[in-house]
Write a protein that holds these residues in place. Structure first.
Motif, short mmCIF file in Angstrom:
data_model
loop_
_atom_site.label_atom_id
_atom_site.label_comp_id
_atom_site.label_asym_id
_atom_site.label_seq_id
_atom_site.Cartn_x
_atom_site.Cartn_y
_atom_site.Cartn_z
N GLN A 88 9.37 2.65 11.12
CA GLN A 88 8.26 1.96 11.79
C GLN A 88 7.00 2.82 11.80
O GLN A 88 5.90 2.29 11.68
N GLY A 89 7.18 4.11 11.94
CA GLY A 89 6.03 5.01 11.87
C GLY A 89 5.37 4.94 10.51
O GLY A 89 4.14 4.91 10.40
N PHE A 94 1.09 2.80 7.00
CA PHE A 94 0.74 1.83 5.97
C PHE A 94 -0.38 0.92 6.46
O PHE A 94 -1.38 0.71 5.77
N LEU A 95 -0.17 0.36 7.65
CA LEU A 95 -1.17 -0.55 8.22
C LEU A 95 -2.51 0.15 8.45
O LEU A 95 -3.56 -0.45 8.22
N LEU A 96 -2.47 1.39 8.87
CA LEU A 96 -3.70 2.14 9.09
C LEU A 96 -4.49 2.24 7.79
O LEU A 96 -5.69 1.94 7.74
N TYR A 97 -3.83 2.66 6.72
CA TYR A 97 -4.53 2.81 5.46
C TYR A 97 -5.00 1.47 4.89
O TYR A 97 -6.09 1.37 4.32
N ILE A 98 -4.19 0.45 5.07
CA ILE A 98 -4.59 -0.88 4.62
C ILE A 98 -5.84 -1.32 5.38
O ILE A 98 -6.81 -1.80 4.78
N ILE A 136 -0.91 3.29 -1.68
CA ILE A 136 -0.95 3.65 -0.27
C ILE A 136 0.25 4.55 0.06
O ILE A 136 0.10 5.56 0.76
N MET A 137 1.41 4.22 -0.47
CA MET A 137 2.59 5.04 -0.24
C MET A 137 2.37 6.45 -0.80
O MET A 137 2.74 7.45 -0.18
N GLN A 138 1.73 6.54 -1.95
CA GLN A 138 1.44 7.85 -2.54
C GLN A 138 0.47 8.65 -1.66
O GLN A 138 0.63 9.84 -1.45
N ILE A 139 -0.54 7.96 -1.11
CA ILE A 139 -1.49 8.63 -0.21
C ILE A 139 -0.75 9.16 1.03
O ILE A 139 -0.97 10.29 1.46
N ILE A 140 0.13 8.34 1.59
CA ILE A 140 0.91 8.75 2.76
C ILE A 140 1.77 9.97 2.41
O ILE A 140 1.80 10.96 3.15
N ASN A 141 2.45 9.92 1.28
CA ASN A 141 3.29 11.04 0.86
C ASN A 141 2.46 12.30 0.64
O ASN A 141 2.88 13.41 0.99
N ASP A 143 -0.38 12.99 2.14
CA ASP A 143 -0.77 13.45 3.48
C ASP A 143 0.37 14.22 4.15
O ASP A 143 0.16 15.27 4.76
N ILE A 144 1.58 13.70 4.03
CA ILE A 144 2.75 14.37 4.63
C ILE A 144 2.94 15.74 3.99
O ILE A 144 3.15 16.74 4.68
N ALA A 145 2.86 15.80 2.66
CA ALA A 145 3.02 17.07 1.95
C ALA A 145 1.93 18.06 2.35
O ALA A 145 2.19 19.24 2.57
N ARG A 146 0.69 17.56 2.44
CA ARG A 146 -0.43 18.42 2.82
C ARG A 146 -0.25 18.96 4.25
O ARG A 146 -0.45 20.14 4.51
N ASN A 147 0.16 18.09 5.18
CA ASN A 147 0.40 18.52 6.55
C ASN A 147 1.54 19.54 6.63
O ASN A 147 1.47 20.50 7.38
N LYS A 148 2.59 19.31 5.84
CA LYS A 148 3.71 20.26 5.81
C LYS A 148 3.24 21.60 5.28
O LYS A 148 3.59 22.65 5.81
#
Length: 158
Positions: A88-89, A94-98, A136-141, A143-148
């Protein structure tokens, strides 16, 4: 029932063993590493735990029913719940980026946009929507990698 400030509790041998097992369990917990656990503190914790699980949130549920509910909860249930929350997160990200993309697009269009032009992504018949979802999924991934990476670099500095 009246209670004195100091109270003697009479325990059967079985209950005394269970109390010792609880004491051993709590002593092994990292959560209490900075705290001296005496029997009075353990009794306090037992009362607070019972209160939280049975009285505070479920005061209308009868004791045997609430106990049965709690016994049904397994570690697998917790893992499923955590996976669902993570899913859900991701959906919220996803919704945020959309929404950000929609806002950006609408701000650049001079009023010719109508919501009727949108197609459902659930049918999967729109190649453009599928591509957008993948991007969008790639952008999220990313972002996650960058934050990690940021968190890891901060840990190395500390």
């Amino acid at each position: 029932m009246e209670w004195n400030r100091l109270q003697t509790v009479h325990l059967t041998e079985d209950m005394r063993k269970k109390l010792e097992e609880i004491e051993n369990y709590l002593e092994k917990q990292d959560y209490f590493s900075n705290e001296k656990l005496n029997r009075s503190r353990i009794i306090d914790m037992l009362i607070l735990t019972f209160y939280d699980l049975f009285v505070a949130e479920n005061s209308r549920t009868k004791y045997p029913n609430r106990l049965a509910e709690l016994k049904k909860i397994t570690p697998k249930d917790n893992q499923k719940l955590l996976r669902e929350l993570m899913r859900q997160g991701r959906s919220m990200e996803f919704l945020l980026y959309i929404n950000l993309g929609i806002y950006q697009s609408l701000s650049q269009i001079n009023g010719s946009y109508t919501p009727k032009e949108l197609r459902s992504y659930q049918t999967g018949d729109s190649r453009e929507i599928n591509m957008l979802m993948n991007q969008i999924m790639q952008i999220i991934n990313d972002d996650i990698a960058r934050n990690k990476q940021i968190k890891d670099s901060k840990r190395k500095k500390a």
